[in-house]
Structures are given as C-alpha cells and as structure tokens.
Design a protein around this motif. Sequence first.
Motif, PDB file in Angstrom:
ATOM      1  N   PRO A  41       4.528  -1.901  11.528  1.00 31.05           N
ATOM      2  CA  PRO A  41       4.347  -0.655  10.777  1.00 31.05           C
ATOM      3  C   PRO A  41       3.912   0.509  11.664  1.00 31.05           C
ATOM      4  CG  PRO A  41       2.515  -2.148  10.375  1.00 31.05           C
ATOM      5  CD  PRO A  41       3.539  -2.908  11.176  1.00 31.05           C
ATOM      6  N   ASP A  42       3.486   0.225  12.874  1.00 30.56           N
ATOM      7  CA  ASP A  42       3.062   1.241  13.830  1.00 30.56           C
ATOM      8  C   ASP A  42       4.045   1.237  14.997  1.00 30.56           C
ATOM      9  OD1 ASP A  42       1.442   2.988  15.428  1.00 30.56           O
ATOM     10  OD2 ASP A  42       0.593   1.226  16.420  1.00 30.56           O
ATOM     11  N   ASP A  70      -2.636  -6.074   6.014  1.00 24.73           N
ATOM     12  CA  ASP A  70      -2.627  -6.963   4.848  1.00 24.73           C
ATOM     13  C   ASP A  70      -1.271  -7.635   4.673  1.00 24.73           C
ATOM     14  OD1 ASP A  70      -5.260  -6.444   4.259  1.00 24.73           O
ATOM     15  OD2 ASP A  70      -4.807  -4.907   2.754  1.00 24.73           O
ATOM     16  N   HIS A  71      -0.214  -6.923   5.014  1.00 22.44           N
ATOM     17  CA  HIS A  71       1.142  -7.465   4.874  1.00 22.44           C
ATOM     18  C   HIS A  71       1.326  -8.764   5.671  1.00 22.44           C
ATOM     19  CE1 HIS A  71       5.516  -7.394   4.348  1.00 22.44           C
ATOM     20  NE2 HIS A  71       5.617  -7.622   5.642  1.00 22.44           N
ATOM     21  N   LEU A  79       0.533  -8.634  15.041  1.00 24.30           N
ATOM     22  CA  LEU A  79       0.978  -7.361  15.582  1.00 24.30           C
ATOM     23  C   LEU A  79       0.390  -7.218  16.980  1.00 24.30           C
ATOM     24  CD1 LEU A  79       0.404  -5.261  12.358  1.00 24.30           C
ATOM     25  CD2 LEU A  79       2.581  -6.081  13.254  1.00 24.30           C
ATOM     26  N   VAL A  80       1.206  -6.711  17.907  1.00 27.80           N
ATOM     27  CA  VAL A  80       0.799  -6.601  19.304  1.00 27.80           C
ATOM     28  C   VAL A  80       1.005  -5.160  19.760  1.00 27.80           C
ATOM     29  CG1 VAL A  80       1.153  -7.491  21.642  1.00 27.80           C
ATOM     30  CG2 VAL A  80       1.608  -8.968  19.666  1.00 27.80           C
TER      31      VAL A  80
END
Length: 114
Positions: A41-42, A70-71, A79-80
Amino acid sequence: MKDWAAVSAVALSLPGVEAGPSYGRPALKMRGKTIAAATAPDPGSFVLHVSEADKAVLIATDPDTFWETDHYRGWPAVLVRYGTDAGARIAVLLARAWWDRATVRQRREYSARP
C-alpha cells in the motif's frame, strides 16, 4: 534493496523464478506462487511472502524494515521498506520463499533451506 529492480534482480537469479503480474502490479513467482510483489500500500515498500512466525520475528527485530497493515495481519506476508540496511537479510528471505515453493529436486540441487 533500494527498489523493486534490486529485489527482482536477486529473486530472478534463483532457478525457476519468473516475473509476472499480481493484482495488476509486478510480482516474482515460483511455480505460479508469489514470492514477492510490488503490491504494497506504500510505494516505498514491497510485499514478501514469509511464514507468520518469521513475520513476527522480523517485525519485532527490525521494525524500520519490516512492517504490516491490518490487511496483512494473519497472512504469511510482510511489508518490506526499500533502502534499509537489511539487504542481505532480505536476500535470504527471498531465497527461503523460493525454497518453500521449489520442487524436491530443485531443493536438492540448491542446498539446504536458507
């Protein structure tokens, strides 16, 4: 890993890894299963498939690099963030994700699980 191109270079050096789409974004797959994807998302991060146990350790030991929303809670993916000093660790995690999707023959030819 400074960007998606660096992540791709490491993953694509592993036997049988192919570039392909995931939800319309670039992804790296082994035997049709995603290893990593640019679907975070980022835009400063990517998604890496790891076990939930590994994810908890990664987030606890290096929250500047590894995180989740939360996803992704309850899913075997973390996520990295790009551009951290964890490049060698991320390369090992990519190799583990590959190994987990490899055939028995490929595992024997590669070596023990990283």
